[in-house]
Structure formats: C-alpha cells, structure tokens
Write a protein that holds these residues in place. Structure first.
Motif, PDB file in Angstrom:
ATOM      1  N   ASP A  92       0.823  -1.195   0.000  1.00 31.08           N
ATOM      2  CA  ASP A  92       0.000   0.000   0.000  1.00 31.08           C
ATOM      3  C   ASP A  92       0.863   1.253   0.000  1.00 31.08           C
ATOM      4  O   ASP A  92       2.083   1.199   0.209  1.00 31.08           O
ATOM      5  CB  ASP A  92      -0.920  -0.003   1.225  1.00 31.08           C
ATOM      6  CG  ASP A  92      -0.138  -0.106   2.524  1.00 31.08           C
ATOM      7  OD1 ASP A  92       0.145   0.939   3.140  1.00 31.08           O
ATOM      8  OD2 ASP A  92       0.227  -1.231   2.902  1.00 31.08           O
ATOM      9  N   GLU A  94       1.281   3.781   2.008  1.00 32.17           N
ATOM     10  CA  GLU A  94       2.005   4.160   3.224  1.00 32.17           C
ATOM     11  C   GLU A  94       3.306   3.375   3.359  1.00 32.17           C
ATOM     12  O   GLU A  94       4.377   3.942   3.613  1.00 32.17           O
ATOM     13  CB  GLU A  94       1.124   3.937   4.453  1.00 32.17           C
ATOM     14  CG  GLU A  94       1.757   4.435   5.753  1.00 32.17           C
ATOM     15  CD  GLU A  94       0.832   4.280   6.937  1.00 32.17           C
ATOM     16  OE1 GLU A  94       0.896   5.119   7.843  1.00 32.17           O
ATOM     17  OE2 GLU A  94       0.037   3.313   6.957  1.00 32.17           O
ATOM     18  N   ASP A 135      -6.554   1.276   1.084  1.00 33.11           N
ATOM     19  CA  ASP A 135      -5.496   1.961   1.821  1.00 33.11           C
ATOM     20  C   ASP A 135      -6.004   2.704   3.045  1.00 33.11           C
ATOM     21  O   ASP A 135      -5.321   2.814   4.060  1.00 33.11           O
ATOM     22  CB  ASP A 135      -4.774   2.953   0.900  1.00 33.11           C
ATOM     23  CG  ASP A 135      -3.721   2.277   0.040  1.00 33.11           C
ATOM     24  OD1 ASP A 135      -3.771   1.043  -0.072  1.00 33.11           O
ATOM     25  OD2 ASP A 135      -2.868   2.987  -0.508  1.00 33.11           O
ATOM     26  N   HIS A 137      -8.032   1.989   5.279  1.00 33.00           N
ATOM     27  CA  HIS A 137      -8.224   1.206   6.504  1.00 33.00           C
ATOM     28  C   HIS A 137      -6.932   0.622   7.060  1.00 33.00           C
ATOM     29  O   HIS A 137      -6.909   0.119   8.184  1.00 33.00           O
ATOM     30  CB  HIS A 137      -9.217   0.069   6.237  1.00 33.00           C
ATOM     31  CG  HIS A 137     -10.548   0.531   5.743  1.00 33.00           C
ATOM     32  ND1 HIS A 137     -11.249   1.558   6.326  1.00 33.00           N
ATOM     33  CD2 HIS A 137     -11.304   0.110   4.695  1.00 33.00           C
ATOM     34  CE1 HIS A 137     -12.380   1.752   5.680  1.00 33.00           C
ATOM     35  NE2 HIS A 137     -12.440   0.891   4.676  1.00 33.00           N
ATOM     36  N   LEU A 138      -5.861   0.665   6.292  1.00 27.33           N
ATOM     37  CA  LEU A 138      -4.640  -0.001   6.737  1.00 27.33           C
ATOM     38  C   LEU A 138      -3.978   0.716   7.907  1.00 27.33           C
ATOM     39  O   LEU A 138      -3.387   0.073   8.781  1.00 27.33           O
ATOM     40  CB  LEU A 138      -3.665  -0.138   5.573  1.00 27.33           C
ATOM     41  CG  LEU A 138      -4.083  -1.164   4.520  1.00 27.33           C
ATOM     42  CD1 LEU A 138      -3.179  -1.098   3.308  1.00 27.33           C
ATOM     43  CD2 LEU A 138      -4.073  -2.572   5.114  1.00 27.33           C
ATOM     44  N   LYS A 139      -4.049   2.038   7.939  1.00 29.62           N
ATOM     45  CA  LYS A 139      -3.410   2.765   9.039  1.00 29.62           C
ATOM     46  C   LYS A 139      -4.028   2.420  10.392  1.00 29.62           C
ATOM     47  O   LYS A 139      -3.303   2.068  11.333  1.00 29.62           O
ATOM     48  CB  LYS A 139      -3.467   4.268   8.780  1.00 29.62           C
ATOM     49  CG  LYS A 139      -2.644   5.077   9.769  1.00 29.62           C
ATOM     50  CD  LYS A 139      -2.509   6.527   9.321  1.00 29.62           C
ATOM     51  CE  LYS A 139      -1.580   7.301  10.263  1.00 29.62           C
ATOM     52  NZ  LYS A 139      -1.369   8.689   9.805  1.00 29.62           N
ATOM     53  N   PRO A 140      -5.369   2.486  10.557  1.00 30.55           N
ATOM     54  CA  PRO A 140      -5.934   2.085  11.854  1.00 30.55           C
ATOM     55  C   PRO A 140      -5.745   0.602  12.150  1.00 30.55           C
ATOM     56  O   PRO A 140      -5.590   0.219  13.326  1.00 30.55           O
ATOM     57  CB  PRO A 140      -7.420   2.444  11.721  1.00 30.55           C
ATOM     58  CG  PRO A 140      -7.682   2.558  10.261  1.00 30.55           C
ATOM     59  CD  PRO A 140      -6.401   3.041   9.662  1.00 30.55           C
ATOM     60  N   ARG A 142      -3.097  -1.240  11.255  1.00 30.86           N
ATOM     61  CA  ARG A 142      -1.717  -1.396  11.742  1.00 30.86           C
ATOM     62  C   ARG A 142      -1.565  -0.846  13.157  1.00 30.86           C
ATOM     63  O   ARG A 142      -0.855  -1.419  13.989  1.00 30.86           O
ATOM     64  CB  ARG A 142      -0.741  -0.700  10.803  1.00 30.86           C
ATOM     65  CG  ARG A 142      -0.507  -1.420   9.504  1.00 30.86           C
ATOM     66  CD  ARG A 142       0.803  -0.978   8.851  1.00 30.86           C
ATOM     67  NE  ARG A 142       0.915  -1.600   7.544  1.00 30.86           N
ATOM     68  CZ  ARG A 142       0.558  -1.007   6.404  1.00 30.86           C
ATOM     69  NH1 ARG A 142       0.118   0.236   6.413  1.00 30.86           N
ATOM     70  NH2 ARG A 142       0.661  -1.644   5.261  1.00 30.86           N
ATOM     71  N   ALA A 143      -2.211   0.284  13.436  1.00 31.98           N
ATOM     72  CA  ALA A 143      -2.119   0.862  14.778  1.00 31.98           C
ATOM     73  C   ALA A 143      -2.700  -0.094  15.812  1.00 31.98           C
ATOM     74  O   ALA A 143      -2.140  -0.249  16.912  1.00 31.98           O
ATOM     75  CB  ALA A 143      -2.857   2.204  14.819  1.00 31.98           C
TER      76      ALA A 143
END
Length: 231
Positions: A92, A94, A135, A137-140, A142-143
């Motif tokens: 992705d 990020e 993409d 949804h990937l940040k939350p 991973r967090a």
C-alpha cells in the motif's frame, strides 16, 4: 576466519538471541575454543558493545545496541534492497513511501560498493501491480496490531452480506491479488481471515485484547499447520 570477521560473526550471533547464551554454545558456533571466545567477548565489551554476562552464566547483547551498517554483508544488503523494492511496488501507499525512505537511508550510510547494490541491485521485482486493498483502513489496522488493541470492523463477505465484528488483529498477510487481515474474531470465537478490500469500516477500540499478539500468532500458525500439513 580472521579475528575481525570472527568478532563480527560473534556480534551477529548475540544479536539474533534474546536470552543469554552459553559461552560453550557460542564457541562451538564460531569454531573456536572457550578461551578464545572469552577473549573475543572482552574485546567487544572494550569497544563499547553492551554485552552482559560472564563465564559460566552466559552472555546477552542488551536491547538498544545497534550494529553499524558496515557490518552488513553484500547478501544482506541485496536482501534488504529486494524486500524494499517489493514493498514499494506491491504494498500500500504508506508502506511504499516508507520503503523508499528506508532505501535512501540505507544507501546514505553504506560504503560505496554496498550503496551501489541499492542503486542498481542484481535482483529485481517482476511485473505486477499492488494487491487489491483499501489503503484508508490499513493505518488504523496497523495501529491496532501494534498496540494489541481490539478492532471494530464493518465487513462485507463474499455473498455481499454485511456484518459487524470485534476482532483481535494479529497481522496483515500479503498475497498476489489481495491483503488478508489475520485476527481472532469474538463473534465466531475462532481465528478468521478478512479480506482488507472488503472492510468497509475499521475503528480501533481503546481496550487491549487479553492475550499477547505473539502468543496468538503462535496458536494461529499451529492451527494452520494442523489444517494444512506439509507432505
């Protein structure tokens, strides 16, 4: 093996281990006597390596000590460069940006012959686009994985049915055509795999899940191995 090479190999052997390792084990791995091993440990400590332990008790490299980039072998540089190139091409946005930054930092601190392998590697990533994914949804996700926190999902299954799930996210698995979230599902009380491109909403909840992620991953891997044994 020269003494300099032996010291580098000893540092790498210590770096791979999280717990104290007996001097006899290290000496056998390096093919040297215990007396030589003790001298090498003392030499590394004198040079600033934060190695705890003593003869008869074992040795461990304390957390936080980083190896100088000059210790990377040609194959290690090649492996890191290939991995970053794959992430840049297939992951992705990020992670792709992170991979590009990591490659730039790696090239900046390597000696010229190693930096050349980053600029013009001998191994390349073949044709293929990024995996199908969302993409946003990937940040939350991973967090939540990194914080070992529960995740509230709005999910659409293959038949188009929409469900709400609370899961314990453990890992994102990359396949050629899609990304899969590996998680423990509270609704099903079992491990489940969720296609990231079918996730409509992903909200990290404040509470941590009750087990450590490493333990969950170990149980999941054992379950997968039972269901799909190697022949």
């Amino acid at each position: 093996m020269s003494r300099a090479s032996r010291l580098l190999t000893l540092m790498e052997a210590l770096r791979r281990r999280r717990r104290p390792v007996a001097g006899a084990t290290l000496a056998e791995e390096l093919g040297v006597s215990l007396r030589t091993l003790y001298r090498d440990i003392a030499a590394l400590q004198a040079q600033g390596a934060d190695i705890a332990g003593e003869a008869g008790l074992g040795y461990v490299l304390k957390p936080g000590f980083t190896l100088p980039p000059l210790m990377l072998t040609v194959d290690e540089v090649e492996a890191l460069a290939l991995g970053a190139l794959w992430v840049g091409a297939r992951a992705d946005s990020e992670l792709a940006r992170a991979a590009e930054g990591a490659l730039a930092k790696l090239a900046a601190v390597l000696p010229p012959d190693r930096a050349e392998l980053v600029a013009a590697p001998s191994s390349l990533v073949g044709p293929g686009g990024p995996s199908a994914q969302g993409d946003a949804h990937l940040k939350p996700i991973r967090a939540a994985i990194r914080g070992e926190r529960k995740l509230a999902l709005g999910y659409v299954d293959a038949a188009g049915a929409k469900t709400k799930r609370v899961v314990w996210p453990m890992a994102i698995s990359y396949f050629d055509a899609t990304l899969i979230l590996v998680a423990w599902c509270e609704t099903r009380a079992a491990f489940r795999h969720f296609r990231v491109d079918r996730i409509e909403t992903a909200e990290a909840r404040p509470e941590r899940y009750p087990r450590r992620r490493r333990a969950l991953l170990a149980d999941w891997k054992a379950e997968v191995a039972r269901e799909r044994p190697f022949s």
